[in-house]
Motif scaffolding. Structure first.
Motif, PDB file in Angstrom:
ATOM      1  N   VAL A 422      78.318  43.239 101.542  1.00 53.03           N
ATOM      2  CA  VAL A 422      78.944  43.600 100.250  1.00 53.03           C
ATOM      3  C   VAL A 422      80.111  44.305  99.968  1.00 53.03           C
ATOM      4  O   VAL A 422      80.173  45.446 100.509  1.00 53.03           O
ATOM      5  CB  VAL A 422      77.865  44.284  99.420  1.00 53.03           C
ATOM      6  N   ALA A 423      81.205  43.711  99.564  1.00 49.13           N
ATOM      7  CA  ALA A 423      82.247  44.486  99.368  1.00 49.13           C
ATOM      8  C   ALA A 423      82.503  45.211  97.805  1.00 49.13           C
ATOM      9  O   ALA A 423      81.832  44.785  96.928  1.00 49.13           O
ATOM     10  CB  ALA A 423      83.509  43.469  99.056  1.00 49.13           C
ATOM     11  N   THR A 424      82.881  46.256  97.951  1.00 46.73           N
ATOM     12  CA  THR A 424      82.716  47.135  96.843  1.00 46.73           C
ATOM     13  C   THR A 424      84.060  48.295  96.868  1.00 46.73           C
ATOM     14  O   THR A 424      84.557  48.333  97.917  1.00 46.73           O
ATOM     15  CB  THR A 424      81.481  47.961  96.474  1.00 46.73           C
ATOM     16  N   ALA A 425      83.679  49.405  95.942  1.00 50.46           N
ATOM     17  CA  ALA A 425      84.699  50.669  96.162  1.00 50.46           C
ATOM     18  C   ALA A 425      84.153  51.475  97.083  1.00 50.46           C
ATOM     19  O   ALA A 425      82.868  51.590  97.124  1.00 50.46           O
ATOM     20  CB  ALA A 425      84.928  51.341  94.869  1.00 50.46           C
ATOM     21  N   ASP A 426      84.949  52.179  97.871  1.00 50.07           N
ATOM     22  CA  ASP A 426      84.325  53.189  98.649  1.00 50.07           C
ATOM     23  C   ASP A 426      83.780  54.382  98.122  1.00 50.07           C
ATOM     24  O   ASP A 426      83.077  55.045  98.510  1.00 50.07           O
ATOM     25  CB  ASP A 426      85.510  53.579  99.787  1.00 50.07           C
ATOM     26  N   THR A 427      84.145  54.598  96.759  1.00 38.40           N
ATOM     27  CA  THR A 427      83.512  55.553  95.948  1.00 38.40           C
ATOM     28  C   THR A 427      81.873  55.733  96.267  1.00 38.40           C
ATOM     29  O   THR A 427      81.425  56.851  96.507  1.00 38.40           O
ATOM     30  CB  THR A 427      83.805  55.406  94.482  1.00 38.40           C
ATOM     31  N   PHE A 428      81.298  54.435  96.218  1.00 38.60           N
ATOM     32  CA  PHE A 428      79.860  54.378  96.255  1.00 38.60           C
ATOM     33  C   PHE A 428      79.303  54.652  97.716  1.00 38.60           C
ATOM     34  O   PHE A 428      78.042  54.781  97.822  1.00 38.60           O
ATOM     35  CB  PHE A 428      79.554  52.981  95.765  1.00 38.60           C
ATOM     36  N   THR A 429      80.188  54.789  98.773  1.00 37.79           N
ATOM     37  CA  THR A 429      79.484  55.209 100.106  1.00 37.79           C
ATOM     38  C   THR A 429      79.536  56.700 100.050  1.00 37.79           C
ATOM     39  O   THR A 429      79.014  57.057 101.080  1.00 37.79           O
ATOM     40  CB  THR A 429      80.636  54.477 101.357  1.00 37.79           C
ATOM     41  N   PHE A 430      79.800  57.256  99.050  1.00 37.23           N
ATOM     42  CA  PHE A 430      79.717  58.927  98.907  1.00 37.23           C
ATOM     43  C   PHE A 430      78.437  59.450  98.161  1.00 37.23           C
ATOM     44  O   PHE A 430      78.322  58.543  97.101  1.00 37.23           O
ATOM     45  CB  PHE A 430      80.855  59.603  98.856  1.00 37.23           C
ATOM     46  N   GLY A 431      78.078  60.707  98.307  1.00 38.86           N
ATOM     47  CA  GLY A 431      77.223  60.854  97.296  1.00 38.86           C
ATOM     48  C   GLY A 431      75.968  60.265  97.025  1.00 38.86           C
ATOM     49  O   GLY A 431      75.399  59.525  97.818  1.00 38.86           O
ATOM     50  N   ARG A 432      75.452  60.333  95.825  1.00 40.22           N
ATOM     51  CA  ARG A 432      74.094  59.689  95.603  1.00 40.22           C
ATOM     52  C   ARG A 432      74.258  58.850  94.303  1.00 40.22           C
ATOM     53  O   ARG A 432      73.214  58.482  93.674  1.00 40.22           O
ATOM     54  CB  ARG A 432      73.044  60.849  95.029  1.00 40.22           C
ATOM     55  N   LEU A 433      75.243  58.175  94.159  1.00 40.68           N
ATOM     56  CA  LEU A 433      75.403  57.090  92.972  1.00 40.68           C
ATOM     57  C   LEU A 433      74.512  56.147  93.230  1.00 40.68           C
ATOM     58  O   LEU A 433      73.779  55.596  92.506  1.00 40.68           O
ATOM     59  CB  LEU A 433      76.973  56.799  92.850  1.00 40.68           C
ATOM     60  N   LEU A 434      74.936  55.462  94.434  1.00 38.42           N
ATOM     61  CA  LEU A 434      73.998  54.201  94.653  1.00 38.42           C
ATOM     62  C   LEU A 434      73.559  54.733  96.408  1.00 38.42           C
ATOM     63  O   LEU A 434      74.211  54.289  97.351  1.00 38.42           O
ATOM     64  CB  LEU A 434      74.987  53.107  94.818  1.00 38.42           C
ATOM     65  N   PRO A 435      72.398  55.133  96.535  1.00 38.56           N
ATOM     66  CA  PRO A 435      71.860  55.733  97.870  1.00 38.56           C
ATOM     67  C   PRO A 435      72.079  54.690  98.614  1.00 38.56           C
ATOM     68  O   PRO A 435      72.107  54.794 100.112  1.00 38.56           O
ATOM     69  CB  PRO A 435      70.678  56.269  97.364  1.00 38.56           C
ATOM     70  N   GLU A 436      71.422  53.362  98.358  1.00 41.70           N
ATOM     71  CA  GLU A 436      71.455  52.272  99.307  1.00 41.70           C
ATOM     72  C   GLU A 436      72.831  52.038 100.010  1.00 41.70           C
ATOM     73  O   GLU A 436      72.984  51.909 101.179  1.00 41.70           O
ATOM     74  CB  GLU A 436      70.805  50.878  98.876  1.00 41.70           C
ATOM     75  N   ILE A 437      73.835  52.021  99.428  1.00 40.70           N
ATOM     76  CA  ILE A 437      75.262  51.932  99.674  1.00 40.70           C
ATOM     77  C   ILE A 437      75.542  53.117 100.495  1.00 40.70           C
ATOM     78  O   ILE A 437      76.286  52.973 101.732  1.00 40.70           O
ATOM     79  CB  ILE A 437      76.089  51.563  98.794  1.00 40.70           C
ATOM     80  N   ALA A 438      75.448  54.165 100.105  1.00 41.75           N
ATOM     81  CA  ALA A 438      75.862  55.479 100.706  1.00 41.75           C
ATOM     82  C   ALA A 438      75.272  55.705 102.354  1.00 41.75           C
ATOM     83  O   ALA A 438      75.619  56.295 103.057  1.00 41.75           O
ATOM     84  CB  ALA A 438      75.568  56.969  99.897  1.00 41.75           C
ATOM     85  N   LYS A 439      73.906  55.434 102.334  1.00 41.74           N
ATOM     86  CA  LYS A 439      73.162  55.437 103.717  1.00 41.74           C
ATOM     87  C   LYS A 439      73.197  54.195 104.508  1.00 41.74           C
ATOM     88  O   LYS A 439      72.563  54.136 105.666  1.00 41.74           O
ATOM     89  CB  LYS A 439      71.898  55.890 103.353  1.00 41.74           C
ATOM     90  N   ALA A 440      74.088  53.104 103.966  1.00 43.10           N
ATOM     91  CA  ALA A 440      74.327  51.895 104.719  1.00 43.10           C
ATOM     92  C   ALA A 440      74.655  52.393 106.246  1.00 43.10           C
ATOM     93  O   ALA A 440      75.798  52.994 106.314  1.00 43.10           O
ATOM     94  CB  ALA A 440      75.197  50.963 104.189  1.00 43.10           C
TER      95      ALA A 440
END
Length: 469
Positions: A422-440
């Motif tokens: 899944v391609a996205t903005a790296d913003t969502f790899t930090f914090g708790r906005l979208l936990p599934e992406i952050a903890k991927a």
């Protein structure tokens, strides 16, 4: 005899120049007062002075920020992540070539050869009456980014273990310039008692009167230049020891401005606008942006991200685009203004259940209306998520809110046991906005491209028309 020694500092300006004339006036006045009293003072910056969200930083790739630090009379600076990972290798390598201050960062290393001439691990100064002060700098080790740019940030504790001992042998006082964040600063104070002062940043914390951990004073002045920090150290020459440590911050927003700095900023902005005001494409029609709806531009932007990264699917939030493009010539300055964020493309690997949960959360009203601050995002609200390569089947609750029934990729349902890139903005790899992406577990970042480079590619290849001029 008791000697007072002064350090003044800024941190995390992020190219917010609104209060820079007040900062410079405050620092000039402080320096003049100390010189008149024959007292020692130094001025330091703790990193993230540069942020490419501002046209001046963008047009001059940070070198104008260095000019401003020079003219303000800074003596030392360390590197923040916005200096370290938001420009390509060559631009960082030469960023401080013309600096009249010393750049101190003990844990940044060049993977392509010799370090830049300006980069040093430690530095030292001597007060008016002979007190030796050792200075060491550290930056946050974001190696998922640094190493893609051919730099490496070694572990901060390892750097301290390597340098504090030798520095202690030649120093009466040790000061750490730390772009690591408050939690790391507190732990360092517990583990390295030889450090007398930690001047911090990165997490934008404001410590109005300092914080004491064991014998170390920790201080930081918030963000965006609203405060300037001051450290006062008292050395007892009769006892040959440091007897008192104080730390304060001053709100400078109401103070008088330095007129010369105002003129410099005005001229730099004029030059920056001229550099950025070069026609990029011509569009016959306006290209609309809506934060809570998909538009042809936002859909094409997301499609380009999928193509660029060769991912299975892509998702971008509409709040990334700040306003619509007018018809006519579109300049790089327009692209920068409308997509100013220092955000990189990223591909994460999710299973079907994780992807479905990300989709569900991203389409909730609470998520879309969130006024996000930080993680590279410089907009107002997150906005609606727009997808590429995915077909989302939704229904509405009685209150009008949307919920997801199923998602399809290539006309096949997203299945829990399948793995998706899944391609996205790296913003969502930090914090708790979208936990599934952050903890991927698998994250692939694309550097030095920003999302606005993807936007520029989209405009050029999908919206450009022959100019009528």
């Amino acid at each position: 005899m008791k000697e007072k020694i002064y350090f003044y500092y800024t941190n995390d300006l992020h190219s917010h120049f609104n209060y820079w004339p007040q900062i410079v006036r405050f620092l000039k006045d402080a320096k003049a007062a100390k010189k008149a009293d024959n007292e020692s003072c130094w001025i330091v910056d703790i990193g993230d002075h540069i942020d490419r969200v501002h046209p001046i930083a963008e047009a001059f790739m940070g070198k104008a920020n260095v000019q401003l630090l020079n003219e303000a009379g800074y003596h030392f600076a360390t590197i923040g992540n916005n200096e370290g990972i938001t420009m390509d290798h060559r631009d960082l390598y030469h960023l401080y070539d013309d600096a009249s201050f010393e750049v101190v960062c003990a844990n940044l290393h060049n993977m392509k050869g010799a370090k830049p001439d300006w980069l040093q691990a430690t530095a030292s100064v001597t007060s008016t009456h002979g007190v030796n002060i050792g200075i060491i700098g550290l930056t946050a080790p974001f190696n998922a980014y640094y190493e893609l740019l051919d730099w490496h940030a070694s572990p901060p504790y390892q750097a301290l273990e390597n340098h504090i001992g030798p520095l202690k042998k030649e120093s009466d006082i040790i000061i750490l310039l730390s772009h690591l964040g408050i939690n790391e600063d507190q732990e360092i104070a517990r583990l390295f008692p030889d450090i007398d002062v930690i001047i911090g940043g990165h997490t934008h914390h404001l410590l109005r009167r300092g914080e004491y951990v064991n014998q170390t004073v920790i201080t930081a002045a918030g963000k965006h230049g609203s405060h300037v920090g001051e450290v006062i150290l008292t050395w007892d020459h009769a006892r040959n020891k440091l007897i008192h440590k104080e730390a304060y911050t001053t709100n400078i927003t109401h103070l008088k401005k330095d007129a010369q700095t105002e003129r410099t900023l005005y001229k730099l902005r004029e030059r920056a606008d001229k550099r950025l005001d070069q026609p990029f494409i011509y569009s016959k029609t306006p290209l609309s942006v809506k934060w809570f709806a998909s538009t042809p531009l936002m859909q094409a932007f997301t499609d380009t991200l999928k193509e660029w990264t060769k991912a299975d699917c892509a998702m971008l939030n509409a709040g990334l685009l700040m306003e619509s493009f007018s018809a006519g010539n579109i300049t790089y300055g327009d692209i920068h203004r409308i997509c100013p964020h220092p955000i990189n493309p990223c591909v994460v690997t999710l299973n079907g259940d994780e992807l479905l949960e990300v989709i569900r959360v991203s389409l909730t009203k609470e998520f879309m209306q969130q006024q996000l601050k930080g993680f590279g995002f410089r907009g107002e609200v997150i906005g609606r998520m727009v997808f590429s390569g995915l077909k989302i089947e939704t229904k509405q609750h009685p209150d009008g809110s949307e919920y997801v029934i199923q998602a399809y990729l290539a006309d096949k349902p997203v299945l829990s046991e399948n793995i998706y890139r899944v391609a996205t903005a790296d913003t969502f790899t930090f914090g708790r906005l979208l936990p599934e992406i952050a903890k991927a577990k698998s994250k692939t970042y694309f550097l030095p491209e920003f999302l606005r480079d993807i936007l520029a590619h989209t405009l050029k290849h999908k919206f450009a028309n022959p100019s009528q001029s």
